[in-house]
Design an enzyme around this catalytic site. Sequence first.
Site, PDB file in Angstrom:
ATOM      1  N   GLN A 178       0.899  -1.137  -0.027  1.00  0.00           N
ATOM      2  CA  GLN A 178      -0.030   0.082  -0.100  1.00  0.00           C
ATOM      3  C   GLN A 178       0.983   1.135  -0.144  1.00  0.00           C
ATOM      4  OE1 GLN A 178      -3.755   0.777   2.374  1.00  0.00           O
ATOM      5  NE2 GLN A 178      -2.238   0.758   3.806  1.00  0.00           N
ATOM      6  N   GLY A 179       0.623   2.046  -1.118  1.00  0.00           N
ATOM      7  CA  GLY A 179       1.568   3.294  -0.759  1.00  0.00           C
ATOM      8  C   GLY A 179       0.827   4.508  -0.893  1.00  0.00           C
ATOM      9  N   SER A 235       1.507   6.710   2.373  1.00  0.00           N
ATOM     10  CA  SER A 235       2.601   7.652   2.778  1.00  0.00           C
ATOM     11  C   SER A 235       3.674   8.019   1.886  1.00  0.00           C
ATOM     12  CB  SER A 235       2.965   6.865   4.082  1.00  0.00           C
ATOM     13  OG  SER A 235       2.212   6.405   4.898  1.00  0.00           O
ATOM     14  N   SER A 291       4.192  -1.527   3.772  1.00  0.00           N
ATOM     15  CA  SER A 291       4.011  -2.890   4.686  1.00  0.00           C
ATOM     16  C   SER A 291       4.429  -3.874   3.347  1.00  0.00           C
ATOM     17  CB  SER A 291       3.053  -3.036   5.339  1.00  0.00           C
ATOM     18  OG  SER A 291       2.738  -2.238   6.491  1.00  0.00           O
ATOM     19  N   GLU A 345     -10.288  -0.527   5.604  1.00  0.00           N
ATOM     20  CA  GLU A 345      -8.998  -0.703   6.607  1.00  0.00           C
ATOM     21  C   GLU A 345      -9.435  -0.351   7.821  1.00  0.00           C
ATOM     22  OE1 GLU A 345      -5.644   1.440   5.559  1.00  0.00           O
ATOM     23  OE2 GLU A 345      -4.227   0.083   6.656  1.00  0.00           O
ATOM     24  N   ASN A 373      -4.786   7.463  15.577  1.00  0.00           N
ATOM     25  CA  ASN A 373      -6.100   7.300  16.500  1.00  0.00           C
ATOM     26  C   ASN A 373      -6.372   8.664  16.698  1.00  0.00           C
ATOM     27  OD1 ASN A 373      -5.879   4.547  16.138  1.00  0.00           O
ATOM     28  ND2 ASN A 373      -6.239   4.123  18.280  1.00  0.00           N
ATOM     29  N   GLU A 374      -5.351   9.849  16.676  1.00  0.00           N
ATOM     30  CA  GLU A 374      -5.643  10.951  16.791  1.00  0.00           C
ATOM     31  C   GLU A 374      -6.549  11.633  15.705  1.00  0.00           C
ATOM     32  OE1 GLU A 374      -2.665   9.863  17.627  1.00  0.00           O
ATOM     33  OE2 GLU A 374      -2.802  10.195  19.494  1.00  0.00           O
TER      34      GLU A 374
HETATM   35  C1  LIG Z   1       3.458  -0.676  11.267  1.00  0.00           C
HETATM   36  C2  LIG Z   1       3.190   0.219  10.294  1.00  0.00           C
HETATM   37  C3  LIG Z   1       2.781  -0.229   8.763  1.00  0.00           C
HETATM   38  C4  LIG Z   1       2.605   0.865   8.044  1.00  0.00           C
HETATM   39  N1  LIG Z   1       2.186   0.491   6.791  1.00  0.00           N
HETATM   40  C5  LIG Z   1       1.849   1.391   6.073  1.00  0.00           C
HETATM   41  C6  LIG Z   1       1.479   0.812   4.465  1.00  0.00           C
HETATM   42  O1  LIG Z   1       1.466  -0.313   4.226  1.00  0.00           O
HETATM   43  N2  LIG Z   1       1.351   1.790   3.472  1.00  0.00           N
HETATM   44  C7  LIG Z   1       1.490   3.331   3.969  1.00  0.00           C
HETATM   45  O2  LIG Z   1       1.189   4.150   2.911  1.00  0.00           O
HETATM   46  N3  LIG Z   1       1.633   3.660   4.984  1.00  0.00           N
HETATM   47  C8  LIG Z   1       1.920   2.802   6.040  1.00  0.00           C
HETATM   48  N4  LIG Z   1       2.150   3.058   7.582  1.00  0.00           N
HETATM   49  C9  LIG Z   1       2.510   4.683   7.569  1.00  0.00           C
HETATM   50  C10 LIG Z   1       1.075   5.181   8.341  1.00  0.00           C
HETATM   51  O3  LIG Z   1      -0.006   5.419   7.564  1.00  0.00           O
HETATM   52  C11 LIG Z   1       1.579   6.403   9.034  1.00  0.00           C
HETATM   53  O4  LIG Z   1       2.451   6.311   9.956  1.00  0.00           O
HETATM   54  C12 LIG Z   1       0.576   7.345   9.817  1.00  0.00           C
HETATM   55  O5  LIG Z   1      -0.768   7.656   8.689  1.00  0.00           O
HETATM   56  C13 LIG Z   1       0.887   8.360  10.354  1.00  0.00           C
HETATM   57  O6  LIG Z   1       2.016   9.255   9.770  1.00  0.00           O
HETATM   58  P1  LIG Z   1       3.268   9.675  10.330  1.00  0.00           P
HETATM   59  O7  LIG Z   1       3.909   8.288  10.703  1.00  0.00           O
HETATM   60  O8  LIG Z   1       4.076  10.351   9.234  1.00  0.00           O
HETATM   61  O9  LIG Z   1       3.185  10.526  11.639  1.00  0.00           O
HETATM   62  P2  LIG Z   1       2.578  12.110  11.608  1.00  0.00           P
HETATM   63  O10 LIG Z   1       1.717  12.423  10.627  1.00  0.00           O
HETATM   64  O11 LIG Z   1       4.001  13.003  11.503  1.00  0.00           O
HETATM   65  O12 LIG Z   1       2.133  12.263  13.098  1.00  0.00           O
HETATM   66  C14 LIG Z   1       2.979  12.043  14.188  1.00  0.00           C
HETATM   67  C15 LIG Z   1       2.095  12.231  15.392  1.00  0.00           C
HETATM   68  O13 LIG Z   1       1.466  13.590  15.184  1.00  0.00           O
HETATM   69  C16 LIG Z   1      -0.051  13.474  15.321  1.00  0.00           C
HETATM   70  N5  LIG Z   1      -0.944  14.070  14.437  1.00  0.00           N
HETATM   71  C17 LIG Z   1      -0.575  14.495  13.210  1.00  0.00           C
HETATM   72  N6  LIG Z   1      -1.498  15.103  12.556  1.00  0.00           N
HETATM   73  C18 LIG Z   1      -2.518  15.491  13.560  1.00  0.00           C
HETATM   74  C19 LIG Z   1      -3.695  16.347  13.848  1.00  0.00           C
HETATM   75  N7  LIG Z   1      -4.218  16.876  12.782  1.00  0.00           N
HETATM   76  N8  LIG Z   1      -4.296  16.354  14.881  1.00  0.00           N
HETATM   77  C20 LIG Z   1      -3.619  15.488  16.081  1.00  0.00           C
HETATM   78  N9  LIG Z   1      -2.685  14.959  15.987  1.00  0.00           N
HETATM   79  C21 LIG Z   1      -1.909  14.603  14.732  1.00  0.00           C
HETATM   80  C22 LIG Z   1      -0.305  11.941  15.091  1.00  0.00           C
HETATM   81  O14 LIG Z   1      -1.439  11.451  15.426  1.00  0.00           O
HETATM   82  C23 LIG Z   1       1.068  11.351  15.506  1.00  0.00           C
HETATM   83  O15 LIG Z   1       0.581  10.984  16.876  1.00  0.00           O
HETATM   84  C24 LIG Z   1       2.492   2.327   8.484  1.00  0.00           C
HETATM   85  C25 LIG Z   1       3.022   2.357   9.579  1.00  0.00           C
HETATM   86  C26 LIG Z   1       3.213   1.536  10.629  1.00  0.00           C
HETATM   87  C27 LIG Z   1       3.578   1.810  11.938  1.00  0.00           C
END
Ligand SMILES: Cc1cc2nc3c(=O)[nH]c(=O)nc-3n(C[C@H](O)[C@H](O)[C@H](O)COP(=O)(O)OP(=O)(O)OC[C@H]3O[C@@H](n4cnc5c(N)ncnc54)[C@H](O)[C@@H]3O)c2cc1C
Lengths: 389, 356
Positions: A125-126, A128, A160, A243, A372-373
């Site tokens: 899944q792409g 991010s 993933s 999802e 979850n936020e």
């Molecule tokens: C095990 C695992 C598997 C994954 N697999 C995939 C995958 O297959 N394909 C893919 O595309 N992505 C994947 N992801 C990525 C995942 O979708 C992102 O990690 C997620 O969307 C959060 O983005 P980020 O990590 O950049 O965190 P950020 O967006 O930078 O967030 C960091 C923190 O800030 C908080 N935050 C950000 N914006 C807000 C807001 N507006 N209000 C309140 N709080 C906020 C977040 O809740 C979090 O606590 C995976 C992640 C993990 C951990």
Amino acid sequence: MDLTYTLEQQAFRKEARAWLEANVPTEPLPSFDTKEGFDAHCDWEKKLNEGGWAMVPWPVEYGGRGADLLEWLIFEEEYYRAGAPGRVNQNGIFLLGPTIMEYGTPEQRARFLPKMASSEEVWAQGWSEPNAGSDMANIQATAIREGNEYVINGQKTWASRGAYAHWLFGMFRTDPDSKRHHGLTFILAPMDAPGVTVRPIEKISGKPAFAEVFFDDARVPAENRLGEEGQGWSVAMATAGFERGLMLRSPARFQNTARKLVDLYRKTLQSGAAIDPALRGRVTQCWMAAEAYTLNTYQTVSKLLAGGKIGAEASLNKIFWSELDIEMHETALALLGERAELKPGSPAAQGVGDWLDGYIFALAGPIYAGTNEIQRNIIAERILGLPRK
Amino acid sequence: MEFNFSEDQELLQQTVRDFLEGECTAEHVRQLWNTETGRSAEFWAKLAEIGVPALLVPEEAGGLGMDERDLVLVLEETGRAALAEPVISTAAVAAPLLRELAQSGKPGLAEKWLGRIAEGAAIVAVGHGQSPFVSDAHVADLLLLAHADEIHAVEPGSVDLTAEKSNDGSQRIFSVDWTPVGETRVAEGELGRELQAASFDRGALACAAQQLGVGQRLIEMAVLYASQRTQFGVAIGTFQAIKHRLANAKVKVEYSRSVVYRAANSVALHLPTRSVDVSMAKLTASEAATFAAKEALQVYGAIGYTYEEDLHIWMKRAWSLDLAFGTGAWHRERVAGAVVDSALPAESFGYSAPTA
Ligand SMILES: Cc1cc2nc3c(=O)[nH]c(=O)nc-3n(C[C@H](O)[C@H](O)[C@H](O)COP(=O)(O)OP(=O)(O)OC[C@H]3O[C@@H](n4cnc5c(N)ncnc54)[C@H](O)[C@@H]3O)c2cc1C
């Protein structure tokens, strides 16, 4: 309200149970985050598909049984009961598959679904990107139309199973001047196309479970577009709904964990080890929450079968299962005492190491599939109607 | 397998909701708090007109012959409106208890009371072994009281009541001084125990159903307030700290809903899992409502801490219902007994279903 199974449903359960009992590997497969485990899981999926059990709710022509969602729940119950392996192609079968069913052309369905069901093609899944996490509308990777092709440039990350997957689905900016969720398009790209470079990333467990994917003038045919050009956002929202909502985490998964937890509690008690008295209550609470999740799902499925829809409610699910999963594993680790430190395969671990693995995986639950936020924002704004700004 | 309510059931719910929205306003509830009995005969008559006390009374006794699956949505609405009248004791517990007594050879008592309950002409108070108090004993025309493995049908004239001071102004509870005698005994032994257990479960289920309504209403009140109150030049509902509190409350309420509905099904059909199902419903719904109460108060700030603001009417309902028909501790213990202490694995919904 009738909370009993029909004779057909009971027969379906019986058939599923019999097949699984006869076919589920007796030894657990190695983790699908390793190459060896990935291959072993693909073999299992192939067998599952040959038995006609890979994706029971799909139409027969795509490898399914045309089952309804209730039968799907029943199948999942039997699957977890049987201790069958995790689904290596879950991004494909649970997320992309239903999306193709909804938005794909007949040609796309015929081209992609059967190989997805057999896991001949495993999907990553792409969504991010380095600058598009929670803020997915900030996607920057581009796919520019040239004749009958899209030319893709940019980077995806955290995909993933990206280290071994054969295909990737994702969103790309087809209109380079567009902003936010406009001008995005949903595209299916083979990972072995020239110009695609995969760099595995070790996750917290040390295993190459996800990957960065670089696109450097990679070309994909225009027929690999799912939905209309510029409509990627709404297609992707449907995928995200699958999802967070029903498909990815069916209730039996948590009921299964809850039952193992109760079992662990009893065994720990029998062993005479010191147990924090609060743990009896926590185990009970976990068991109840798994039941609550199940009952809620059955009610949702009944609503869907009666023609209803789920929308933002999927966010309630996502929070509930991800937090329950952590609580169950934390409770188990608290019961294990010092053995909670042991990895699977450690001499004294005696099978308990899975709880640690499970705990570490559970910790990712509140992050992936939309943090979850973000889910809480959705609940507050779209279900409760609190003001956005 | 069909986990939906019928159109008729939903229509009944809507009818009751519309009625209560018009008649059982916060102002009405407050007025009753200040009266001596806290109850309104006139209001009870109106409830009877829309059939509430008649729901579980058999048709041949002048009732509607429905079961707990119909009643549960109605009770949810009474919780939503913080209705103070004795629907739990009279409609949810006494009516089916009298029906069952009739089935087990005490038709006289049922003949005398069921029709009157259905008409709204009789209120019945019930006492059970888990509580030293009896609700609404002061307005009861009949008391059904538990003593050891017996159930007694007692006239109000033969008991001494001491009014307790309840935190929830809607609740009127009494210590009842009475002496069980042979003439008042209507069930004993195995039958007495069974009927006591079923009645207790019906009461607990009814509390759980009301809690669903209480919890949902608390969230709605807080959402409305947060959308209107401004600080720093914006509605406080735009602050994430406020949003997330209420989102958390919503998760809890929604995840108790199906548990309560399933328990209604288990009670209606006398399923073997009834008691555990009811305990789970009572626990989860009470936890959700009391959680919503706490979060709503924080969202309101000081105004929510005043007697003048209506919020505390629902907060106090959440708390008193939490304690009625078995405290959280009691129900948790009952679930723990079945789930972690028993030698056999407990039944998981669906997962443990047998094959054909
Ligand atoms: C095990 C695992 C598997 C994954 N697999 C995939 C995958 O297959 N394909 C893919 O595309 N992505 C994947 N992801 C990525 C995942 O979708 C992102 O990690 C997620 O969307 C959060 O983005 P980020 O990590 O950049 O965190 P950020 O967006 O930078 O967030 C960091 C923190 O800030 C908080 N935050 C950000 N914006 C807000 C807001 N507006 N209000 C309140 N709080 C906020 C977040 O809740 C979090 O606590 C995976 C992640 C993990 C951990």
